[in-house]
Design a protein around this motif. Structure first.
Motif, PDB file in Angstrom:
ATOM      1  N   LEU A 255      47.592 -56.280  -0.815  1.00 13.79           N
ATOM      2  CA  LEU A 255      46.666 -55.347  -1.453  1.00 13.79           C
ATOM      3  C   LEU A 255      45.513 -56.099  -2.103  1.00 13.79           C
ATOM      4  CD1 LEU A 255      45.875 -52.510  -2.525  1.00 13.79           C
ATOM      5  CD2 LEU A 255      47.348 -52.992  -4.498  1.00 13.79           C
ATOM      6  N   GLU A 256      44.290 -55.702  -1.759  1.00 12.14           N
ATOM      7  CA  GLU A 256      43.091 -56.276  -2.376  1.00 12.14           C
ATOM      8  C   GLU A 256      42.187 -55.141  -2.804  1.00 12.14           C
ATOM      9  OE1 GLU A 256      41.048 -59.240  -0.065  1.00 12.14           O
ATOM     10  OE2 GLU A 256      42.934 -60.025   0.717  1.00 12.14           O
ATOM     11  N   ILE A 257      41.710 -55.200  -4.064  1.00 12.38           N
ATOM     12  CA  ILE A 257      40.796 -54.190  -4.589  1.00 12.38           C
ATOM     13  C   ILE A 257      39.627 -54.910  -5.254  1.00 12.38           C
ATOM     14  CG2 ILE A 257      40.496 -52.261  -6.194  1.00 12.38           C
ATOM     15  CD1 ILE A 257      43.478 -51.663  -5.858  1.00 12.38           C
ATOM     16  N   LYS A 258      38.420 -54.436  -4.973  1.00 13.86           N
ATOM     17  CA  LYS A 258      37.213 -54.956  -5.605  1.00 13.86           C
ATOM     18  C   LYS A 258      36.520 -53.790  -6.290  1.00 13.86           C
ATOM     19  CE  LYS A 258      36.717 -58.961  -2.806  1.00 13.86           C
ATOM     20  NZ  LYS A 258      37.442 -59.906  -3.531  1.00 13.86           N
ATOM     21  N   ALA A 259      36.132 -53.983  -7.569  1.00 14.40           N
ATOM     22  CA  ALA A 259      35.511 -52.920  -8.358  1.00 14.40           C
ATOM     23  C   ALA A 259      34.604 -53.528  -9.415  1.00 14.40           C
ATOM     24  CB  ALA A 259      36.589 -52.073  -9.015  1.00 14.40           C
ATOM     25  N   GLN A 260      33.897 -52.693 -10.132  1.00 14.28           N
ATOM     26  CA  GLN A 260      33.102 -53.145 -11.277  1.00 14.28           C
ATOM     27  C   GLN A 260      33.899 -53.071 -12.572  1.00 14.28           C
ATOM     28  OE1 GLN A 260      30.112 -54.747 -11.448  1.00 14.28           O
ATOM     29  NE2 GLN A 260      30.630 -54.864  -9.279  1.00 14.28           N
TER      30      GLN A 260
ATOM     31  N   ARG B  98      41.804 -52.744   0.380  1.00 20.36           N
ATOM     32  CA  ARG B  98      42.373 -53.101   1.684  1.00 20.36           C
ATOM     33  C   ARG B  98      43.845 -53.401   1.485  1.00 20.36           C
ATOM     34  NH1 ARG B  98      41.485 -57.423   6.392  1.00 20.36           N
ATOM     35  NH2 ARG B  98      41.492 -55.778   7.928  1.00 20.36           N
ATOM     36  N   GLN B  99      44.704 -52.897   2.386  1.00 19.92           N
ATOM     37  CA  GLN B  99      46.126 -53.188   2.301  1.00 19.92           C
ATOM     38  C   GLN B  99      46.740 -53.161   3.685  1.00 19.92           C
ATOM     39  OE1 GLN B  99      48.579 -50.581  -0.179  1.00 19.92           O
ATOM     40  NE2 GLN B  99      49.902 -52.314  -0.598  1.00 19.92           N
ATOM     41  N   GLN B 100      47.630 -54.130   3.899  1.00 23.93           N
ATOM     42  CA  GLN B 100      48.360 -54.179   5.159  1.00 23.93           C
ATOM     43  C   GLN B 100      49.519 -53.193   5.091  1.00 23.93           C
ATOM     44  OE1 GLN B 100      50.208 -57.933   6.218  1.00 23.93           O
ATOM     45  NE2 GLN B 100      49.672 -57.594   8.349  1.00 23.93           N
ATOM     46  N   LEU B 101      49.811 -52.566   6.224  1.00 26.51           N
ATOM     47  CA  LEU B 101      50.934 -51.649   6.314  1.00 26.51           C
ATOM     48  C   LEU B 101      52.149 -52.399   6.845  1.00 26.51           C
ATOM     49  CD1 LEU B 101      48.968 -48.639   7.836  1.00 26.51           C
ATOM     50  CD2 LEU B 101      49.368 -49.184   5.428  1.00 26.51           C
ATOM     51  N   ASP B 102      53.322 -51.817   6.671  1.00 23.49           N
ATOM     52  CA  ASP B 102      54.547 -52.486   7.106  1.00 23.49           C
ATOM     53  C   ASP B 102      54.547 -52.797   8.597  1.00 23.49           C
ATOM     54  OD1 ASP B 102      55.955 -52.987   4.787  1.00 23.49           O
ATOM     55  OD2 ASP B 102      56.990 -51.057   4.791  1.00 23.49           O
ATOM     56  N   ASP B 103      53.787 -52.041   9.405  1.00 23.99           N
ATOM     57  CA  ASP B 103      53.745 -52.311  10.844  1.00 23.99           C
ATOM     58  C   ASP B 103      52.756 -53.416  11.211  1.00 23.99           C
ATOM     59  OD1 ASP B 103      51.239 -51.122  10.668  1.00 23.99           O
ATOM     60  OD2 ASP B 103      51.646 -49.574  12.168  1.00 23.99           O
ATOM     61  N   GLY B 104      52.081 -53.994  10.197  1.00 27.63           N
ATOM     62  CA  GLY B 104      51.140 -55.081  10.435  1.00 27.63           C
ATOM     63  C   GLY B 104      49.695 -54.643  10.560  1.00 27.63           C
ATOM     64  N   SER B 105      49.449 -53.352  10.734  1.00 27.31           N
ATOM     65  CA  SER B 105      48.072 -52.866  10.801  1.00 27.31           C
ATOM     66  C   SER B 105      47.484 -52.792   9.390  1.00 27.31           C
ATOM     67  CB  SER B 105      48.020 -51.493  11.492  1.00 27.31           C
ATOM     68  OG  SER B 105      48.695 -50.526  10.707  1.00 27.31           O
ATOM     69  N   TRP B 106      46.194 -52.489   9.296  1.00 31.03           N
ATOM     70  CA  TRP B 106      45.512 -52.483   8.012  1.00 31.03           C
ATOM     71  C   TRP B 106      44.937 -51.116   7.687  1.00 31.03           C
ATOM     72  CZ3 TRP B 106      45.419 -56.487   4.605  1.00 31.03           C
ATOM     73  CH2 TRP B 106      45.884 -57.716   5.082  1.00 31.03           C
TER      74      TRP B 106
END
Length: 169
Positions: free
Chosen positions: A61-66, A90-98
């Motif tokens: 999990l990656e989050i960018k904010a002010q 952005r976060q990866q799902l358990d199946d490897g997709s994003w």
């Protein structure tokens, strides 16, 4: 088939296959926050605020904010609110997709494992996209709820991959 049932079926197709939701191991990883400033207490029952170029990372999990606001209950993170034009996630799902998302405001309730995207949101996955003004996404079940506030919701569902074209003889 009535419109509500058809829309519900379309939203289900947007989601990855059953059992492939937000990466389950992310919740057990350290949460790393970087920002220009921090103000608050980092234990007990408190709220801490990070401002300026906020970046959160927890597993995939990656989050960018002010601005980010993290509330803790009994020393554990319980709720986070991210704001900015726009918050990017952005976060990866358990199946490897994003899954990629953006919104003016993102609220993450750790106890119910739901993320609410508010204001000009777009959520994209390998299967398509969903955009509108408000969406609630359950990271445990993969369930989404969007619309219902009088604004329109747009869903794009990509067709299944076509077989490669056969060469001409």
């Amino acid at each position: 088939m009535n419109r509500v049932l058809l829309a519900s079926a379309a939203l289900l197709l947007l989601l990855p296959a059953a059992g492939t939701v937000a990466k389950s191991t992310d919740r057990s990883q350290d949460m790393l926050l970087d920002s220009d400033t921090t103000d608050g207490v980092l234990d007990g029952n408190s709220t801490t605020v990070w401002t300026g170029n906020v970046s959160l990372k927890q597993g995939s999990l990656e989050i960018k904010a002010q601005r980010a606001e993290l509330t803790q209950r009994n020393g554990d993170p319980s709720r986070a609110v991210f704001t900015g034009k726009q918050v990017k996630m952005r976060q990866q799902l358990d199946d490897g997709s994003w899954m990629d998302a953006q919104a003016d405001r993102v609220e993450y309730d750790m106890s119910s494992e739901t993320i609410t995207f508010i204001g000009n949101y777009t959520v994209k996955s390998d299967r398509g996209s969903n955009s509108g003004q408000r969406m609630v996404y359950n990271t445990k079940t993969g369930n989404i709820q969007s619309g219902g506030d009088g604004s329109r919701v747009r869903t794009v569902i990509k067709p299944k991959s076509a077989q490669p074209a056969q060469g001409k003889n």
